[in-house]
Design a protein around this motif. Structure first.
Motif, mmCIF file in Angstrom:
data_model
loop_
_atom_site.group_PDB
_atom_site.id
_atom_site.type_symbol
_atom_site.label_atom_id
_atom_site.label_comp_id
_atom_site.label_asym_id
_atom_site.label_seq_id
_atom_site.Cartn_x
_atom_site.Cartn_y
_atom_site.Cartn_z
ATOM 1 N N SER A 117 0.818 -1.216 0.000
ATOM 2 C CA SER A 117 0.000 0.000 0.000
ATOM 3 C C SER A 117 0.852 1.267 0.000
ATOM 4 O O SER A 117 0.315 2.364 -0.058
ATOM 5 C CB SER A 117 -0.937 0.008 1.216
ATOM 6 O OG SER A 117 -0.195 0.069 2.427
ATOM 7 N N ALA A 223 -1.891 -1.506 4.064
ATOM 8 C CA ALA A 223 -2.127 -2.914 3.745
ATOM 9 C C ALA A 223 -0.889 -3.534 3.118
ATOM 10 O O ALA A 223 -0.069 -2.865 2.498
ATOM 11 C CB ALA A 223 -3.309 -3.043 2.788
ATOM 12 N N PHE A 225 -0.022 -7.590 1.290
ATOM 13 C CA PHE A 225 -0.461 -8.949 0.987
ATOM 14 C C PHE A 225 0.702 -9.735 0.391
ATOM 15 O O PHE A 225 1.349 -9.302 -0.560
ATOM 16 C CB PHE A 225 -1.636 -8.936 0.001
ATOM 17 C CG PHE A 225 -2.838 -8.215 0.528
ATOM 18 C CD1 PHE A 225 -3.751 -8.859 1.352
ATOM 19 C CD2 PHE A 225 -3.042 -6.876 0.234
ATOM 20 C CE1 PHE A 225 -4.856 -8.189 1.862
ATOM 21 C CE2 PHE A 225 -4.131 -6.202 0.736
ATOM 22 C CZ PHE A 225 -5.044 -6.854 1.551
ATOM 23 N N SER A 232 -5.006 -15.536 0.321
ATOM 24 C CA SER A 232 -4.294 -14.254 0.309
ATOM 25 C C SER A 232 -4.517 -13.519 -1.006
ATOM 26 O O SER A 232 -4.593 -12.283 -1.029
ATOM 27 C CB SER A 232 -2.798 -14.466 0.563
ATOM 28 O OG SER A 232 -2.200 -15.252 -0.437
ATOM 29 N N ASP A 235 -7.949 -12.031 -0.803
ATOM 30 C CA ASP A 235 -7.878 -10.889 0.116
ATOM 31 C C ASP A 235 -7.296 -9.662 -0.589
ATOM 32 O O ASP A 235 -7.770 -8.531 -0.401
ATOM 33 C CB ASP A 235 -7.009 -11.226 1.328
ATOM 34 C CG ASP A 235 -7.695 -12.156 2.317
ATOM 35 O OD1 ASP A 235 -8.939 -12.290 2.244
ATOM 36 O OD2 ASP A 235 -6.993 -12.749 3.155
ATOM 37 N N ALA A 236 -6.251 -9.883 -1.395
ATOM 38 C CA ALA A 236 -5.623 -8.770 -2.118
ATOM 39 C C ALA A 236 -6.584 -8.158 -3.127
ATOM 40 O O ALA A 236 -6.672 -6.928 -3.255
ATOM 41 C CB ALA A 236 -4.356 -9.257 -2.821
ATOM 42 N N SER A 238 -9.844 -8.225 -2.945
ATOM 43 C CA SER A 238 -10.874 -7.530 -2.171
ATOM 44 C C SER A 238 -10.391 -6.161 -1.722
ATOM 45 O O SER A 238 -11.126 -5.158 -1.810
ATOM 46 C CB SER A 238 -11.273 -8.366 -0.950
ATOM 47 O OG SER A 238 -11.851 -9.585 -1.334
ATOM 48 N N TRP A 239 -9.145 -6.108 -1.234
ATOM 49 C CA TRP A 239 -8.593 -4.817 -0.794
ATOM 50 C C TRP A 239 -8.483 -3.855 -1.964
ATOM 51 O O TRP A 239 -8.873 -2.684 -1.859
ATOM 52 C CB TRP A 239 -7.219 -5.025 -0.157
ATOM 53 C CG TRP A 239 -6.490 -3.744 0.095
ATOM 54 C CD1 TRP A 239 -6.721 -2.853 1.094
ATOM 55 C CD2 TRP A 239 -5.426 -3.199 -0.698
ATOM 56 N NE1 TRP A 239 -5.863 -1.780 0.991
ATOM 57 C CE2 TRP A 239 -5.052 -1.971 -0.103
ATOM 58 C CE3 TRP A 239 -4.747 -3.627 -1.837
ATOM 59 C CZ2 TRP A 239 -4.038 -1.165 -0.628
ATOM 60 C CZ3 TRP A 239 -3.739 -2.836 -2.356
ATOM 61 C CH2 TRP A 239 -3.386 -1.629 -1.759
ATOM 62 N N TYR A 240 -7.981 -4.338 -3.082
ATOM 63 C CA TYR A 240 -7.766 -3.470 -4.240
ATOM 64 C C TYR A 240 -9.085 -2.961 -4.805
ATOM 65 O O TYR A 240 -9.205 -1.787 -5.165
ATOM 66 C CB TYR A 240 -6.982 -4.228 -5.313
ATOM 67 C CG TYR A 240 -6.414 -3.337 -6.392
ATOM 68 C CD1 TYR A 240 -5.154 -2.765 -6.243
ATOM 69 C CD2 TYR A 240 -7.124 -3.075 -7.558
ATOM 70 C CE1 TYR A 240 -4.622 -1.946 -7.227
ATOM 71 C CE2 TYR A 240 -6.599 -2.267 -8.548
ATOM 72 C CZ TYR A 240 -5.343 -1.706 -8.377
ATOM 73 O OH TYR A 240 -4.828 -0.880 -9.367
ATOM 74 N N GLY A 242 -11.887 -2.762 -3.121
ATOM 75 C CA GLY A 242 -12.572 -1.977 -2.100
ATOM 76 C C GLY A 242 -14.069 -2.202 -2.047
ATOM 77 O O GLY A 242 -14.846 -1.276 -1.776
ATOM 78 N N ASP A 261 -16.416 -7.490 -4.462
ATOM 79 C CA ASP A 261 -15.101 -8.074 -4.735
ATOM 80 C C ASP A 261 -15.145 -9.185 -5.779
ATOM 81 O O ASP A 261 -14.596 -10.267 -5.599
ATOM 82 C CB ASP A 261 -14.468 -8.604 -3.443
ATOM 83 C CG ASP A 261 -14.463 -7.562 -2.338
ATOM 84 O OD1 ASP A 261 -14.210 -6.384 -2.645
ATOM 85 O OD2 ASP A 261 -14.727 -7.914 -1.180
ATOM 86 N N ARG A 277 -17.007 -12.391 -4.069
ATOM 87 C CA ARG A 277 -15.574 -12.554 -3.765
ATOM 88 C C ARG A 277 -14.959 -13.653 -4.634
ATOM 89 O O ARG A 277 -14.377 -14.619 -4.162
ATOM 90 C CB ARG A 277 -15.381 -12.868 -2.284
ATOM 91 C CG ARG A 277 -13.953 -12.584 -1.763
ATOM 92 C CD ARG A 277 -13.909 -12.669 -0.246
ATOM 93 N NE ARG A 277 -12.569 -12.412 0.273
ATOM 94 C CZ ARG A 277 -11.654 -13.364 0.534
ATOM 95 N NH1 ARG A 277 -11.971 -14.620 0.346
ATOM 96 N NH2 ARG A 277 -10.465 -13.047 1.004
#
Length: 319
Positions: A117, A223, A225, A232, A235-236, A238-240, A242, A261, A277
């Motif tokens: 991040s 963040a 990852f 993982s 998760d990455a 999902s974070w990207y 948002g 996601d 997701r």
């Protein structure tokens, strides 16, 4: 200054998705995992060359990727391995690369499966201000998770203790495979290896350096990852994203619900389905399915199924 992007892993925990593609090429938004790193390195004028350290199995993939990419700095530096059990270890591979490429400048080393991040330029600023070996450190917030990484203890921003993968971690601050080494410390790689030390995880080398001199740590919020497992990677994504969805303009989505996601790639088709997701690779077809927490590889056909936490290999047909 030179940079090395470590891209020689075989990512066996993500097979079949990564059996024939480097995990660094997994898509995140409109790019890939490794694009995020390349963009930062390309923008930093202090770095004049980026060596991409990969293996013989993925050499052709990286050659094709770089030929079509807009980056000018990266060049391939190839390990002579094609299987996981032939690897030299990260420290061993770095020592060979330094020798093979004649590197004698300050060196920044980043794992190509890191999604960060922060801008790599911020880390380089920190390194230049310290003029010592440096690492980036992140609080993973869990002692169980910390057991899988190199544990960092600090006095201010100076590393006063480093333990690679401790059985009983006393904190949750870990090293994240982002390092920088002054030019005059590069011969230490050969010294470390010639003394019979562990050639694999770079944390062992950092621990060895810290016992002999000063090492500093760049800490950051936000963040991070380490993309080595399906969880993982999701998760990455999902974070990207948002909480949003990303559907390629050439993909088709009809009579379907795409929750948070979800990434649907080029020429994929989703109809009468519910996705959450989930990453759907190019040319995949999904019809009348409920899919969650799943990665669907290219040219796959799925119909009338309820899937969760699945890895679906390319060219599969499930109904």
């Amino acid at each position: 200054m030179k940079a090395v992007v470590l891209a020689g892993g075989y990512a066996t925990r993500m097979w079949p998705i990564t059996k024939d593609r480097p995990k660094m090429f997994l898509p995140v938004g409109d790019g890939t995992v490794i694009d995020v790193i390349f963009e930062d390195l390309e923008a930093d004028e202090r770095i004049d060359e980026v060596f991409v350290s990969t293996n013989e199995r993925f050499a052709d993939s990286f050659e094709s990727f770089l030929a079509d990419a807009p980056y000018e700095k990266p060049t391939l530096s190839i390990e002579e391995t094609v299987e996981e059990d032939e690897k030299f270890g990260v420290v061993g591979a770095l020592a060979q690369l330094i020798d093979r490429e004649g590197v004698d400048d300050d060196l920044v080393v980043i794992a190509g499966d890191n999604l960060l991040s922060f801008d790599v330029g911020e880390f380089v600023d920190f390194f230049e201000s310290k003029a010592t070996p440096c690492l980036a450190a992140y609080d993973v917030g869990s002692k169980e998770r910390a057991r899988s990484y190199g544990l960092v203890q600090l006095d201010g921003d100076r590393v006063v203790d480093f333990q690679e993968k401790p059985d009983d971690p006393q904190s949750t601050l870990v090293s994240i495979a982002c390092y920088a080494f002054p030019a005059d410390t590069l011969p230490d790689f050969d010294t470390y290896l010639s003394n019979g030390n562990n050639p694999d995880e770079p944390g062992w080398f950092i621990e060895w350096l810290q016992r002999r001199g000063t090492v500093h740590a760049f800490t950051f919020d936000g963040a991070w990852f380490d993309i080595g497992t399906p969880e993982s990677y999701l998760d990455a994504v999902s974070w990207y994203l948002g909480g949003d969805t990303f559907v390629h303009e050439s993909a088709t989505v009809e009579d379907s619900v795409l929750d948070e996601d979800v990434h649907v790639m080029a020429d994929a088709s989703v109809s009468d389905s519910h996705l959450e997701r989930t990453v759907v690779f190019s040319d995949a077809t999904i019809h009348n399915a409920d899919i969650r927490d799943t990665i669907v590889d290219e040219h796959t056909y799925i119909e009338n199924l309820d899937l969760s936490n699945a890895l679906i290999g390319a060219h599969s047909h499930l109904e």
